[in-house]
Design a protein around this motif. Sequence first.
Motif, PDB file in Angstrom:
ATOM      1  N   TYR A  63       0.850  -1.192   0.000  1.00  0.00           N
ATOM      2  CA  TYR A  63       0.000   0.000   0.000  1.00  0.00           C
ATOM      3  C   TYR A  63       0.881   1.236   0.000  1.00  0.00           C
ATOM      4  N   SER A  69       0.551  -1.503 -10.248  1.00  0.00           N
ATOM      5  CA  SER A  69      -0.904  -1.401 -10.171  1.00  0.00           C
ATOM      6  C   SER A  69      -1.331  -0.352 -11.181  1.00  0.00           C
ATOM      7  N   ASN A 128      -8.763   0.995  -7.581  1.00  0.00           N
ATOM      8  CA  ASN A 128      -7.507   0.640  -6.914  1.00  0.00           C
ATOM      9  C   ASN A 128      -7.086   1.687  -5.891  1.00  0.00           C
ATOM     10  N   LEU A 129      -7.939   2.675  -5.661  1.00  0.00           N
ATOM     11  CA  LEU A 129      -7.623   3.774  -4.753  1.00  0.00           C
ATOM     12  C   LEU A 129      -8.635   3.800  -3.613  1.00  0.00           C
ATOM     13  N   VAL A 166      -3.298  11.996  -7.566  1.00  0.00           N
ATOM     14  CA  VAL A 166      -4.392  11.101  -7.967  1.00  0.00           C
ATOM     15  C   VAL A 166      -5.284  11.772  -9.006  1.00  0.00           C
ATOM     16  N   PHE A 180       1.391   2.494 -11.808  1.00  0.00           N
ATOM     17  CA  PHE A 180       2.143   2.895 -10.628  1.00  0.00           C
ATOM     18  C   PHE A 180       3.030   1.716 -10.279  1.00  0.00           C
ATOM     19  N   ILE A 238      -3.505   2.704 -12.157  1.00  0.00           N
ATOM     20  CA  ILE A 238      -4.218   3.746 -11.419  1.00  0.00           C
ATOM     21  C   ILE A 238      -5.635   3.841 -11.978  1.00  0.00           C
ATOM     22  N   HIS A 297      -4.886   9.232  -0.406  1.00  0.00           N
ATOM     23  CA  HIS A 297      -5.406   8.071  -1.123  1.00  0.00           C
ATOM     24  C   HIS A 297      -4.432   6.919  -0.914  1.00  0.00           C
ATOM     25  N   LYS A 298      -4.977   5.738  -0.716  1.00  0.00           N
ATOM     26  CA  LYS A 298      -4.159   4.543  -0.573  1.00  0.00           C
ATOM     27  C   LYS A 298      -4.226   3.787  -1.897  1.00  0.00           C
ATOM     28  N   ILE A 299      -3.048   3.562  -2.488  1.00  0.00           N
ATOM     29  CA  ILE A 299      -2.960   2.782  -3.727  1.00  0.00           C
ATOM     30  C   ILE A 299      -2.719   1.327  -3.341  1.00  0.00           C
TER      31      ILE A 299
END
Length: 176
Positions: free
Chosen positions: A73, A106, A112-113, A81, A93, A108, A120-122
């Motif tokens: 994460y 991942s 996925n956020l 974002v 990303f 974007i 924001h958590k990716i």
Amino acid sequence: MQDKQLIDQEGLGFITQEFARVGCTINEYHREVGIDAILEIRDDSYKSSGKFVAIQLKSGESFFKYQDEYAYYYYIDDVHVTYWLKSCLPVLFIIYNPALRRAFWSRIEKNNLILTGKMHKIVIPKKNDLSLITKNILYQMFFGKLYDKESQFEEVYKELSKLRYYETRKLFVSGL
């Protein structure tokens, strides 16, 4: 303490090799807003396909700090974002760990956020090891799921052909 610029260069070199392995080129992008490179997918005869993917790369062990058994994460601000979601190119990303010489990716996308207050958590799935990426996976960013066999496509086409038109008050679907 390691030199951040050298770690970034190592990460760029690593992903350049991984993408070259599947027939893609990387061009470094020097506008520092949130895109570090542009990937170009080459077709099977190594000619340009006209398909480009923007890449944001984070190199260093610190980017692997937050994780569970399924994913890594990364927390990032709304400015980046918003920029990525407005991009006309798909955005990958990528986090690179120089100690392990491994990278994970991942795409974007909103799904996925995770909004966590002001950040924001990716979500970067551990199964998305860059060494396993294929050209098919990259093409899916443009075309959706691709089929290895004609019979797979025929099954989907047959089902869509049955669905000519369906409408309710909240849903409208048209097949083909």
